[in-house]
Scaffold this active site. Structure first.
Site, PDB file in Angstrom:
ATOM      1  CE1 TYR A  77       0.484   0.075   4.551  1.00 44.07           C
ATOM      2  CE2 TYR A  77      -1.512  -0.417   5.020  1.00 44.07           C
ATOM      3  CZ  TYR A  77      -0.423  -0.284   5.298  1.00 44.07           C
ATOM      4  OH  TYR A  77      -0.127  -0.222   6.617  1.00 44.07           O
ATOM      5  CD  GLU A  78      -0.217   5.742   1.599  1.00 43.36           C
ATOM      6  OE1 GLU A  78      -1.388   5.658   1.887  1.00 43.36           O
ATOM      7  OE2 GLU A  78       0.178   6.738   1.050  1.00 43.36           O
ATOM      8  N   GLY A  79       1.455   3.050  -2.537  1.00 45.25           N
ATOM      9  CA  GLY A  79       2.355   2.779  -3.916  1.00 45.25           C
ATOM     10  C   GLY A  79       3.195   1.508  -3.577  1.00 45.25           C
TER      11      GLY A  79
END
Lengths: 597, 597
Positions: free
Chosen positions: B440-442
């Site tokens: 997550y978060e890229g």
């Protein structure tokens, strides 16, 4: 919902072009294993794997096994029916001795069937896997009467088997074992104690379970030298082969595990259960090693199997999922975005796994061929060499393949981004299932120690020197072919690095055995990388010859050449780092006293 | 049952000896952060983490969150009460702006509190983590009225926040977004669409939830340039601050995830929900980046947090578990076996994780200090440098720390052998929980691309050149000290390798951008290794000075020197392999056409 498609084209290439198994028709079982017959067997096996076992994989994970108040255990919905099909298809028998009803196929064929089964449903595949281990130990060490009584039913799959080693206080160090075997006047023993982590220990798929159990006969030698092996049937077996009384072994509980939920991992309580000695008293470890070596190769294969199925599903997603544009300009401008397989970092992950899978499968099969030679060759030197190589490579395959299997399952999961974390996509199950293979059948640190502390030194290093000689012979035969020069150069460098590490251990580990222990895992990786480099060089030789002759432009062989190239340029550079770590020795590892942690 | 013990001695070392934060008393918030005050805060935080949050970690995993028929969501037993204590303790406010009720502590302090919270219970820590992200975006981009209305309640923790980016067809590529925001006559918008993977999206711990939502205003620019940011409260907020009507946003379902079961990961349906524009129309990405950079460092910290708690529990097991004997002779001959910490391969795993944890924590804090300088320094050059370094290092910390966090959790699990696979021991939860941080978060591949494709090139490479200069300055100051020569030599080599890779990209990626993409992940690793080498060299300098002066024989500083040594001898050799892979370029990675996979 993930799917599985058996890589049959790869299998044919490995059997017929890479190993050329038709060269071994003088060995028992090989003459019958013609390309047509093997193809038919593997195609049938592939169907079973894809159509029956793979659809049950997530069911098994979600539902798991259930222990009832009476100690009985139910497997997940559909497992019992699938096992029935498996038995009706004659699959338990394919590798077994014809004398006991087996079909006698060579190990190079049966390992491929095992791979398919394990890719499709690893938790399911463990039930027959354990049975085969029990079969092998009994076949090698049982009395003629024991074999006649128990083997045929294991071969048909009507009964299954288990291995019982671990106890709560005793894992790697089997000398700490407490389970007792009290001799009885009729020649049997009463077995008492608790075993844990018993895969397939209790279930509803077969009418009987044959437990092979390590225990100590009171008054015997201390520690590991006082361990004996016993056969303990769930139901006692009458003289006529019918089932008798329920024996005093029961499932006390099921473990709550990270994965392989479809397999029943049991605590087994032995309360004066009737057991029968296998082999000699206090020589149980010798018999157990027969099972363990075979099982360790099987566990290595599980690593490969999860890497393969995870790869297949990541590949599908990478081709389907539209997100972003290629760095070199849109590849599918008519769509809202390009499929993510255009992105080099996605491609890198797929190539990494592909290069492992194909190289590792070749290595597995090449080693299985050594096993066939060790067991079946008429030539004593060939048997010795096969046995040496099997012994040497077993810890490498178990340790390296399972570490890579887990890493690759994780990397394949990464291809799906956040969706990889969601259970319904099935990728996270491959990660959780593959994780166990690094732990059981001897945690990978133990494999590394077995390799460095035992296998290297046995018979004055005979096995590892034979390994180097085989590589040297290959290089002598091949290095004059210009197209193969990069593969040969890379292999030569890896081989030199492995030799340098081997020599370093020989020079330093006597003075301080911690030098060997501290570098053992890096050595196992270095060995694994060298092994794959050797396999890739051999596969490149085959592919290059095909392209030069009758198969010019055939994409299969071109792909092999590209993948070989990827391996040497993008994977093999890791070898240098392992060598550097090994040569830094034990001091940085052991400098802190234990109580400073 | 695993436990957590906050590494307070490490924290004091880093703040007072490594960063010497007393040097920064001119910055807002630092003067109040005296060693005594910070100690007291961190000790209280440590108690909350160990005594309240850690015991709920497994509860959260086993029970998970429950969505009810009306769309409401219940968090696991004990979470609500723990959150109440968290709010009563004033913890949501520690890093917030005093103007809105915050305590204004520097980031170097608040990150340590976050680490403790996340080590103890990562799923719990995400609720306040997301709130802080929403707070930051609103603080940076909201109107004065918006800030006055929403910030104080986020600062007290009475309300929590979320970030809404992802949709089923749209992850990394936010240009594919479909959620719509229709302008209304009163200046508000009606938001309609479906967002997925919304952490802390619905729960029972706070009276209101402030959703920050990316959506497209019809008629705006195509793709990413038409995305705007909106504030959508779960309950509308009246002028007097009281809660009004339920807004048209609801939880459609909870995701079934591999881990972080204690956090409610929601599908959120927006059915004409009332939303308020934050910042300018179509400039939503700019505002979102404020949240994302902060969140990415927070996710990197999650990687470290799981590595730390997994290490602590593996260390305890390694000291307790008796199995086998030391290769150099029994260490505890009066016991049936030695504790497994005597074995070099166990020691290697513990040293590996320890060397990462301490080096990574220093790196995180060093970078957080750059963040404090970027936001608070009175000197424009210092602000620019801080901002450059934050931007450059954020993807490194997010990608490298989370990959290593997962690897270390896995390695720590391995120390427990088969027991590591059993849920009750808690190690497998650390593995499953840490896994999300890579996604997550890229996803980490995106971090690598951000580093190589954007951060390196920004302002003509100003940030990376500044990074090299900082290392060079350190080396000039330090290399004359004989005890530090090995650390300086290792750092110099890593720095040269990183520069070589950087130059290689600059020379080759213009002609073929795939050269950058194919090497981006190896570059991120190489950067992470160099960063840790820099931190270890600086820590060695501090420890060496202490040992030479007032602390001769102090085990803390001796251990630091040994661990630094381990890092350079046993970890840093990996840098060469990454460089070799980078320089092999895109060809081996991209040679196969997409349809040959």
């Amino acid at each position: 919902m993930p799917t599985y498609d058996a890589p049959l084209r790869e299998y044919r290439f490995l059997l017929n072009e890479f190993l050329e198994i038709s060269r071994f028709q003088n060995l028992p079982g090989f003459a019958e294993a013609t390309p047509d017959v093997v193809d038919a067997v593997l195609e049938e096996g592939a169907k079973l794997a894809s159509e029956v076992l793979a659809p049950l994989n997530r069911v098994g994970d979600v539902e798991g096994c259930t222990r009832h108040a009476d100690g009985s255990v139910t497997t997940p919905k559909g497992f019992k029916e699938a096992y029935k099909l498996f038995v009706e298809g004659g699959w338990p028998a394919i590798g077994a001795d014809p004398q006991f009803g087996g079909q006698g196929f060579p190990e190079v064929v049966t390992r491929l069937f095992s791979e398919m089964m394990s890719s499709a449903n690893m938790a399911f595949g463990m039930y027959p896997g354990l049975s085969h281990g029990a079969y092998s130990a009994l076949h090698a060490h049982g009395t003629p009467e024991q074999k006649k009584k128990y083997l045929p039913k294991l071969v048909t799959g009507e009964w299954t088997g288990t291995m019982n080693l671990t106890e709560p206080q005793c894992g790697t160090d089997l000398g700490l074992m407490r389970t007792k075997a009290e001799p009885q006047s009729d020649g049997s023993y009463k077995i008492s104690g608790t075993k844990i982590f018993i895969s397939a220990g209790e279930h509803d798929m077969a009418e009987n379970i044959i437990h092979l159990v390590l225990a100590k006969i009171p008054g015997g030698p201390e520690g590991i030298k006082g361990v004996s092996l016993f056969l303990v049937p769930k139901f006692l077996v009458n003289e006529d082969g019918s089932l008798g009384a329920r024996n005093g072994v029961s499932c006390g509980s099921l473990e709550h595990k990270m994965g392989i939920h479809g397999n029943a991992t049991c605590v087994l309580n032995y309360d004066g259960a009737t057991g029968y000695l296998i082999g000699e008293p206090h020589k149980g470890m010798r018999a157990m090693f027969t099972m363990m070596n075979e099982a360790r190769l099987g566990v290595g294969l599980q690593g490969l199997s999860q890497s393969e199925v995870a790869y297949q599903n990541a590949r599908t997603y990478a081709k389907d999922r539209l997100q972003g544009r290629s760095l070199t300009g849109p590849k599918e401008p008519d769509k809202p975005a390009d499929p993510i397989i255009v992105h080099p970092d996605i491609r890198r992950v797929l190539m990494n796994i592909k290069a492992f899978n194909e190289g590792a499968r070749a290595f597995m099969l090449w080693t299985a061929m050594q096993g066939d030679l060790a067991h079946k060759s008429g030539d004593a030197k060939e048997r010795e060499l096969g046995d040496d190589l099997m012994g040497l490579l077993t810890p490498v395959i178990k340790g390296y393949f399972t570490d890579m299997g887990y890493r690759n399952a994780t990397d394949a999961q990464q291809v799906l981004g956040g969706h990889g974390y969601i259970a319904e996509w099935g990728m996270e199950q491959f990660v959780r299932d593959s994780r166990i293979a690094m732990l059981y059948e001897g945690a990978n640190g133990i494999q590394a120690l077995d390799l460095v502390g035992r296998k290297l030194a046995t018979n004055g290093g005979r096995a590892v020197f034979a390994w180097f000689r085989l590589i040297d012979t290959f290089l002598e035969e091949t290095e004059a072919t210009p197209e193969l020069a990069p593969y040969c150069d890379a292999l030569r460098l890896a081989r030199m690095q492995l030799e340098e590490a081997t020599t370093w251990f020989m020079a330093n580990a006597l003075a301080n055995p911690d030098h060997a222990g501290a570098g053992s895992m890096d050595y196992l990786y270095l060995f694994g990388l060298t092994g794959l480099a050797f396999m890739w060089a051999q596969m490149a030789r085959v592919a290059n010859a095909r392209l030069a002759n009758d198969k010019a432009g055939d994409r299969f062989y071109e792909t092999k050449m590209h993948t070989a190239r990827y391996f040497i340029e993008r994977v093999l550079p890791e070898a240098s780092a392992h060598l550097a770590k090994i040569k830094s020795g034990a001091d940085p590892v052991m400098a802190l006293p234990a109580d400073a942690f």
